[in-house]
Scaffold this motif. Sequence first.
Motif, PDB file in Angstrom:
ATOM      1  N   ALA A   8     -15.005  43.999  25.405  1.00 29.27           N
ATOM      2  CA  ALA A   8     -15.656  43.034  24.506  1.00 29.27           C
ATOM      3  C   ALA A   8     -16.329  43.760  23.345  1.00 29.27           C
ATOM      4  O   ALA A   8     -16.232  43.324  22.192  1.00 29.27           O
ATOM      5  N   GLU A   9     -17.001  44.874  23.643  1.00 30.51           N
ATOM      6  CA  GLU A   9     -17.638  45.653  22.579  1.00 30.51           C
ATOM      7  C   GLU A   9     -16.599  46.173  21.594  1.00 30.51           C
ATOM      8  O   GLU A   9     -16.806  46.177  20.376  1.00 30.51           O
ATOM      9  N   GLU A  12     -15.516  43.460  19.266  1.00 28.44           N
ATOM     10  CA  GLU A  12     -16.525  43.169  18.246  1.00 28.44           C
ATOM     11  C   GLU A  12     -16.560  44.256  17.177  1.00 28.44           C
ATOM     12  O   GLU A  12     -16.629  43.970  15.974  1.00 28.44           O
ATOM     13  N   GLU A  13     -16.513  45.511  17.621  1.00 22.44           N
ATOM     14  CA  GLU A  13     -16.532  46.610  16.660  1.00 22.44           C
ATOM     15  C   GLU A  13     -15.307  46.576  15.758  1.00 22.44           C
ATOM     16  O   GLU A  13     -15.374  46.875  14.571  1.00 22.44           O
ATOM     17  N   GLU A  15     -13.657  43.962  14.828  1.00 22.61           N
ATOM     18  CA  GLU A  15     -13.813  42.906  13.827  1.00 22.61           C
ATOM     19  C   GLU A  15     -14.740  43.359  12.701  1.00 22.61           C
ATOM     20  O   GLU A  15     -14.478  43.119  11.524  1.00 22.61           O
ATOM     21  N   VAL A  16     -15.839  44.034  13.075  1.00 21.40           N
ATOM     22  CA  VAL A  16     -16.783  44.514  12.064  1.00 21.40           C
ATOM     23  C   VAL A  16     -16.112  45.534  11.155  1.00 21.40           C
ATOM     24  O   VAL A  16     -16.239  45.496   9.925  1.00 21.40           O
ATOM     25  N   GLU A  56      -5.808  44.921  17.535  1.00 20.77           N
ATOM     26  CA  GLU A  56      -5.984  43.838  18.496  1.00 20.77           C
ATOM     27  C   GLU A  56      -4.927  43.934  19.588  1.00 20.77           C
ATOM     28  O   GLU A  56      -5.208  43.710  20.766  1.00 20.77           O
TER      29      GLU A  56
END
Length: 183
Positions: A8-9, A12-13, A15-16, A56
């Motif tokens: 999950a981290e 998120e990273e 995407e950032v 992804e």
Amino acid sequence: MEDENKIAEAAEEKEVVETKEEKKAEPEKSKAAEKASVSETPANKIKGGKYGDYTEHDLLTEMVKLQKKTAKRTGVVAVAMVVIALVFVVSAVFIVPQVLSTLTAAETALNEATTLIGEVNDSLDGMNKMIDNVDTVLSDNTEAMSEAITKISNIDIDGLNQSIEELNSAVKALNKSVSGSIL
């Protein structure tokens, strides 16, 4: 649980990082960077590199691998649980009837022992009554025997012998007189 948090981290990273890259870089440079990052990724992507470098697709691939491992472990645990359950069922099938028969035999033995103890108690009660009766008879007879011995000891034997001799001489005299008159 830890692996899922890492995934999950990483997502998120990623995407950032992607949003930052889109703002800074031109579209041609970002395509070249993606091709370079895909070719440079290590074999074990999640454990060996930085999360921002993954696509992804790479993250999803790692998630699928993790889920396969988890599914295998769950399968092994399920099989072990089934084997344990079968052992319990087989044990119950073979052991429970023997235990029940043993308990039935023990119950029968206890019932017989209880009956036997009751009979012994009845016999002991009868013996106690008999001993009491014998004791009563002995007590009564002892008193009667004591009285008889006392009466016998009070008899004057010498006077009795003298009376018998006198009776004997009187009977002889009668006998002589009766025999003399008959003849």
